[in-house]
Design a protein around this motif. Structure first.
Motif, PDB file in Angstrom:
ATOM      1  N   GLY A   1      33.226 -21.246 -46.519  1.00  0.00           N
ATOM      2  CA  GLY A   1      32.044 -20.877 -45.599  1.00  0.00           C
ATOM      3  C   GLY A   1      32.730 -19.856 -45.221  1.00  0.00           C
ATOM      4  N   GLU A   2      33.877 -18.817 -45.849  1.00  0.00           N
ATOM      5  CA  GLU A   2      34.648 -17.593 -45.486  1.00  0.00           C
ATOM      6  C   GLU A   2      33.228 -16.307 -46.671  1.00  0.00           C
ATOM      7  OE1 GLU A   2      38.997 -17.758 -46.786  1.00  0.00           O
ATOM      8  OE2 GLU A   2      38.878 -19.170 -46.473  1.00  0.00           O
ATOM      9  N   SER A   3      33.959 -15.733 -45.602  1.00  0.00           N
ATOM     10  CA  SER A   3      33.026 -14.362 -46.401  1.00  0.00           C
ATOM     11  C   SER A   3      33.962 -13.689 -47.957  1.00  0.00           C
ATOM     12  CB  SER A   3      33.266 -13.240 -45.953  1.00  0.00           C
ATOM     13  OG  SER A   3      34.232 -12.933 -45.104  1.00  0.00           O
ATOM     14  N   CYS A   4      33.053 -13.412 -48.679  1.00  0.00           N
ATOM     15  CA  CYS A   4      33.863 -13.631 -49.914  1.00  0.00           C
ATOM     16  C   CYS A   4      33.775 -11.597 -50.563  1.00  0.00           C
ATOM     17  CB  CYS A   4      34.218 -14.290 -50.901  1.00  0.00           C
ATOM     18  SG  CYS A   4      35.599 -14.365 -52.371  1.00  0.00           S
ATOM     19  N   VAL A   5      34.119 -11.468 -51.680  1.00  0.00           N
ATOM     20  CA  VAL A   5      33.324 -10.117 -52.143  1.00  0.00           C
ATOM     21  C   VAL A   5      31.946 -11.222 -53.351  1.00  0.00           C
ATOM     22  CG1 VAL A   5      33.197  -9.575 -54.383  1.00  0.00           C
ATOM     23  CG2 VAL A   5      35.612  -9.260 -52.681  1.00  0.00           C
ATOM     24  N   HIS A   6      30.554 -10.832 -53.134  1.00  0.00           N
ATOM     25  CA  HIS A   6      29.365 -11.210 -53.416  1.00  0.00           C
ATOM     26  C   HIS A   6      28.646 -10.652 -54.383  1.00  0.00           C
ATOM     27  CE1 HIS A   6      30.065 -14.035 -50.142  1.00  0.00           C
ATOM     28  NE2 HIS A   6      28.721 -14.655 -50.890  1.00  0.00           N
ATOM     29  N   VAL A   7      28.134 -10.869 -56.253  1.00  0.00           N
ATOM     30  CA  VAL A   7      27.543 -10.246 -56.740  1.00  0.00           C
ATOM     31  C   VAL A   7      26.187 -10.646 -56.692  1.00  0.00           C
ATOM     32  CG1 VAL A   7      27.737  -9.399 -59.196  1.00  0.00           C
ATOM     33  CG2 VAL A   7      29.786 -10.455 -58.123  1.00  0.00           C
ATOM     34  N   SER A   8      25.394 -10.091 -57.265  1.00  0.00           N
ATOM     35  CA  SER A   8      24.407 -10.193 -57.631  1.00  0.00           C
ATOM     36  C   SER A   8      23.548  -9.633 -58.768  1.00  0.00           C
ATOM     37  CB  SER A   8      23.006 -10.942 -56.179  1.00  0.00           C
ATOM     38  OG  SER A   8      22.887  -8.835 -55.694  1.00  0.00           O
ATOM     39  N   ALA A   9      22.398  -9.442 -59.510  1.00  0.00           N
ATOM     40  CA  ALA A   9      21.243  -8.057 -60.084  1.00  0.00           C
ATOM     41  C   ALA A   9      20.407  -8.552 -59.844  1.00  0.00           C
ATOM     42  CB  ALA A   9      22.484  -8.837 -61.857  1.00  0.00           C
ATOM     43  N   THR A  10      19.240  -7.364 -60.262  1.00  0.00           N
ATOM     44  CA  THR A  10      17.692  -7.563 -59.957  1.00  0.00           C
ATOM     45  C   THR A  10      17.868  -6.349 -61.517  1.00  0.00           C
ATOM     46  OG1 THR A  10      17.873  -6.086 -58.632  1.00  0.00           O
ATOM     47  CG2 THR A  10      17.737  -7.903 -57.791  1.00  0.00           C
ATOM     48  N   ASP A  11      16.892  -6.972 -62.848  1.00  0.00           N
ATOM     49  CA  ASP A  11      16.625  -6.046 -63.664  1.00  0.00           C
ATOM     50  C   ASP A  11      17.375  -5.821 -63.831  1.00  0.00           C
ATOM     51  OD1 ASP A  11      14.001  -6.678 -62.611  1.00  0.00           O
ATOM     52  OD2 ASP A  11      13.927  -4.848 -61.521  1.00  0.00           O
ATOM     53  N   THR A  12      17.765  -4.254 -63.395  1.00  0.00           N
ATOM     54  CA  THR A  12      18.520  -2.900 -64.553  1.00  0.00           C
ATOM     55  C   THR A  12      20.134  -2.953 -63.242  1.00  0.00           C
ATOM     56  OG1 THR A  12      18.241  -1.434 -64.311  1.00  0.00           O
ATOM     57  CG2 THR A  12      17.513  -2.754 -65.830  1.00  0.00           C
ATOM     58  N   THR A  13      19.926  -3.379 -62.835  1.00  0.00           N
ATOM     59  CA  THR A  13      21.619  -2.909 -61.570  1.00  0.00           C
ATOM     60  C   THR A  13      22.123  -4.139 -60.999  1.00  0.00           C
ATOM     61  OG1 THR A  13      20.006  -1.554 -60.227  1.00  0.00           O
ATOM     62  CG2 THR A  13      21.224  -2.668 -59.485  1.00  0.00           C
TER      63      THR A  13
ATOM     64  N   LEU B   1      27.130  -5.256 -55.634  1.00  0.00           N
ATOM     65  CA  LEU B   1      28.342  -6.242 -55.032  1.00  0.00           C
ATOM     66  C   LEU B   1      28.772  -5.984 -53.263  1.00  0.00           C
ATOM     67  CD1 LEU B   1      29.602  -5.259 -58.031  1.00  0.00           C
ATOM     68  CD2 LEU B   1      31.401  -5.713 -57.304  1.00  0.00           C
ATOM     69  N   THR B   2      28.928  -6.682 -53.130  1.00  0.00           N
ATOM     70  CA  THR B   2      29.127  -6.401 -51.431  1.00  0.00           C
ATOM     71  C   THR B   2      30.208  -7.536 -51.135  1.00  0.00           C
ATOM     72  OG1 THR B   2      27.947  -6.400 -49.785  1.00  0.00           O
ATOM     73  CG2 THR B   2      27.691  -8.210 -50.278  1.00  0.00           C
ATOM     74  N   GLU B   3      30.752  -7.262 -49.440  1.00  0.00           N
ATOM     75  CA  GLU B   3      31.328  -7.601 -49.222  1.00  0.00           C
ATOM     76  C   GLU B   3      30.548  -8.402 -47.648  1.00  0.00           C
ATOM     77  OE1 GLU B   3      33.300  -9.447 -47.045  1.00  0.00           O
ATOM     78  OE2 GLU B   3      35.404  -9.388 -47.841  1.00  0.00           O
ATOM     79  N   SER B   4      30.082  -9.729 -48.180  1.00  0.00           N
ATOM     80  CA  SER B   4      29.642 -10.562 -47.185  1.00  0.00           C
ATOM     81  C   SER B   4      30.285 -10.934 -45.724  1.00  0.00           C
ATOM     82  CB  SER B   4      29.569 -11.608 -47.505  1.00  0.00           C
ATOM     83  OG  SER B   4      30.902 -12.815 -47.361  1.00  0.00           O
ATOM     84  N   GLY B   5      31.494 -10.405 -45.973  1.00  0.00           N
ATOM     85  CA  GLY B   5      31.884 -10.144 -43.969  1.00  0.00           C
ATOM     86  C   GLY B   5      32.067  -8.342 -42.970  1.00  0.00           C
ATOM     87  N   ASP B   6      31.190  -7.494 -44.319  1.00  0.00           N
ATOM     88  CA  ASP B   6      31.373  -6.280 -44.147  1.00  0.00           C
ATOM     89  C   ASP B   6      29.754  -5.927 -42.799  1.00  0.00           C
ATOM     90  OD1 ASP B   6      31.263  -3.513 -43.593  1.00  0.00           O
ATOM     91  OD2 ASP B   6      31.444  -3.751 -45.511  1.00  0.00           O
ATOM     92  N   PRO B   7      30.723  -5.849 -41.528  1.00  0.00           N
ATOM     93  CA  PRO B   7      29.534  -5.600 -40.857  1.00  0.00           C
ATOM     94  C   PRO B   7      28.808  -4.001 -40.769  1.00  0.00           C
ATOM     95  CG  PRO B   7      31.329  -4.959 -39.427  1.00  0.00           C
ATOM     96  CD  PRO B   7      31.799  -6.057 -41.039  1.00  0.00           C
ATOM     97  N   SER B   8      28.788  -3.630 -42.034  1.00  0.00           N
ATOM     98  CA  SER B   8      28.239  -2.324 -42.060  1.00  0.00           C
ATOM     99  C   SER B   8      26.633  -2.591 -43.036  1.00  0.00           C
ATOM    100  CB  SER B   8      28.800  -1.698 -42.464  1.00  0.00           C
ATOM    101  OG  SER B   8      29.676  -1.734 -43.385  1.00  0.00           O
ATOM    102  N   GLY B   9      28.057  -4.008 -44.070  1.00  0.00           N
ATOM    103  CA  GLY B   9      26.662  -3.907 -44.981  1.00  0.00           C
ATOM    104  C   GLY B   9      26.517  -3.180 -46.248  1.00  0.00           C
ATOM    105  N   ALA B  10      27.948  -3.030 -46.853  1.00  0.00           N
ATOM    106  CA  ALA B  10      27.823  -1.659 -48.006  1.00  0.00           C
ATOM    107  C   ALA B  10      27.131  -2.240 -49.105  1.00  0.00           C
ATOM    108  CB  ALA B  10      29.023  -1.251 -47.953  1.00  0.00           C
ATOM    109  N   ILE B  11      26.934  -1.996 -50.179  1.00  0.00           N
ATOM    110  CA  ILE B  11      26.682  -2.685 -51.665  1.00  0.00           C
ATOM    111  C   ILE B  11      26.296  -1.981 -52.450  1.00  0.00           C
ATOM    112  CG2 ILE B  11      24.738  -3.667 -52.558  1.00  0.00           C
ATOM    113  CD1 ILE B  11      23.243  -4.822 -50.083  1.00  0.00           C
TER     114      ILE B  11
END
Length: 106
Positions: free
Chosen positions: A15-27, A30-40
């Protein structure tokens, strides 16, 4: 597993926020799920592979800078900011191979 869904390390607390990773196509993203700015951070699978290899061997990444900042946080690629605890959980997951499949996304 779908690559376009976000994944966090199994070393993150439930349930804690953490560094998250995902991929689509060739990208890879990374994001910090607890970051209110939503930086990716958007990067290539090759650059992400170099980051994970660097984290596994303890060497610097040639493409993605990981920098401790004065307030004690860690900045990833100049974009994403996280706490030392969340960064440690991410690194432990990397060393366990939990994110290897993102290095071959696309």
């Amino acid at each position: 597993m779908r690559l376009d869904s976000w994944q966090k390390s199994s070393y993150c607390g439930e349930g804690e926020s953490c560094v998250h990773v995902s991929a689509t196509d060739t990208t890879v993203r990374l994001t910090e799920s607890g970051d209110p700015s939503g930086a990716i951070l958007h990067t290539t699978p090759a650059a992400f592979a170099a980051l994970t290899q660097a984290l596994k061997t303890g060497s610097p990444s040639p493409y993605i800078d990981v920098t401790p900042i004065p307030d004690g946080h860690v900045r990833i690629g100049g974009v994403v900011t996280t706490t030392p605890e969340k960064w440690d959980a991410f690194v432990r997951g990397v060393r366990a191979g939990e994110f290897d499949h993102f290095a071959t996304a696309g």
